[in-house]
Design a protein around this motif. Structure first.
Motif, short mmCIF file in Angstrom:
data_model
loop_
_atom_site.label_atom_id
_atom_site.label_comp_id
_atom_site.label_asym_id
_atom_site.label_seq_id
_atom_site.Cartn_x
_atom_site.Cartn_y
_atom_site.Cartn_z
N PHE A 81 -4.63 -13.57 86.60
CA PHE A 81 -6.05 -13.69 86.24
C PHE A 81 -6.35 -13.03 84.90
O PHE A 81 -7.50 -13.03 84.44
N LEU A 82 -5.35 -12.44 84.28
CA LEU A 82 -5.54 -11.62 83.09
C LEU A 82 -6.13 -12.39 81.90
O LEU A 82 -6.94 -11.85 81.14
N GLY A 83 -5.76 -13.66 81.75
CA GLY A 83 -6.21 -14.43 80.60
C GLY A 83 -7.72 -14.56 80.50
O GLY A 83 -8.30 -14.36 79.43
N GLY A 84 -8.35 -14.88 81.61
CA GLY A 84 -9.80 -15.04 81.60
C GLY A 84 -10.53 -13.76 81.25
O GLY A 84 -11.50 -13.75 80.49
N VAL A 85 -10.05 -12.65 81.79
CA VAL A 85 -10.68 -11.36 81.53
C VAL A 85 -10.51 -10.97 80.07
O VAL A 85 -11.47 -10.57 79.39
N LEU A 149 -15.30 -6.66 87.69
CA LEU A 149 -16.02 -7.74 88.38
C LEU A 149 -15.47 -9.11 87.98
O LEU A 149 -15.32 -10.00 88.81
N ALA A 150 -15.17 -9.27 86.68
CA ALA A 150 -14.62 -10.54 86.20
C ALA A 150 -13.27 -10.81 86.83
O ALA A 150 -12.96 -11.94 87.23
N GLY A 187 -7.31 -8.68 91.60
CA GLY A 187 -7.97 -9.15 90.39
C GLY A 187 -8.72 -8.04 89.68
O GLY A 187 -8.67 -7.92 88.45
N ALA A 188 -9.43 -7.21 90.46
CA ALA A 188 -10.20 -6.12 89.87
C ALA A 188 -9.31 -5.12 89.16
O ALA A 188 -9.65 -4.61 88.08
N ILE A 189 -8.12 -4.85 89.75
CA ILE A 189 -7.23 -3.84 89.18
C ILE A 189 -6.29 -4.41 88.11
O ILE A 189 -6.29 -3.98 86.95
#
Length: 219
Positions: A81-85, A149-150, A187-189
């Protein structure tokens, strides 16, 4: 001779203000610049390489944890999920989170992902989750909590997609509850908190000086 200008002289005969010199409009801070597109693309490729490497490590971890307790595999998913954040935190423009996450997923798929074309669907769902969070805050807040949150929202996006693409809808409520909680935590971490500190580290190098993220980190 008095050269001062009476404010009344700045109006036309009908009392309508006339255009004076200087900028008359505010710059649209939400429009993408060339540097935004280039940087987003570079971030996407870098994240795509990370995804590709994590496909092997994280994929094995997912299987092992899911064997231990069904649903626990979600604990290793946050890296994907790192890319979106990162896209949202660095570019800070509408569409950045989806763009970086989707292009990163494309890079991962091209390099060789065991999930094939479904990797692209995941990129859209996960990027959309992060994008919604940045949009809710009007693309104006980008602190640690927003990043977390993202990342968590990316996990929710992944969960919603996998209800249908992975057959999770047919699995037990217990599995799905454990899985979504693990996705949110991961995802949060792994995406949110780690992404936040990655951006701060990049800013300290001067690589983000042309972005609000760089200026804010140094301030």
């Amino acid at each position: 001779m008095n050269n001062s200008v009476n404010p009344a002289d700045e109006k036309g005969t009908a009392g309508v203000p006339v255009r004076t010199s200087g900028p008359s409009r505010k710059t649209d801070t939400r429009g993408w610049r060339g540097i935004d597109i280039i940087t987003a693309a570079v971030l996407a490729v870098a994240c795509g390489l990370i995804f590709w490497l994590w496909n092997m490590v994280g994929g094995a971890g997912f299987t092992a944890l899911d064997t231990l307790t069904p649903g626990f595999g979600g604990l290793v998913t946050g890296t994907w999920f790192l890319g979106g954040v990162l896209g949202g935190l660095v570019i800070r423009k509408p569409g950045a989170a989806i763009f970086v996450e989707l292009v990163a997923a494309c890079v991962s798929a091209v390099l060789g992902s065991q999930w094939g074309i479904s990797t692209l669907y995941s990129g859209i769902a996960q990027g959309l989750g992060a994008e919604i969070v940045f949009a809710i805050f009007g693309y104006k807040k980008f602190g640690l909590q927003i990043a977390a949150l993202a990342g968590a929202a990316s996990g929710i996006g992944a969960f919603c997609l996998e209800l249908f693409t992975s057959g999770n809808l047919a699995k037990s409520a217990e599995f799905n509850l454990i899985y979504i909680v693990c996705l949110i935590i991961s995802g949060a971490i792994l995406a949110g908190i780690i992404g936040h500190y990655l951006v701060k580290a990049l800013a300290q190098t001067g690589a983000l000086d042309r972005f609000a993220a760089g200026r804010a980190a140094k301030a």
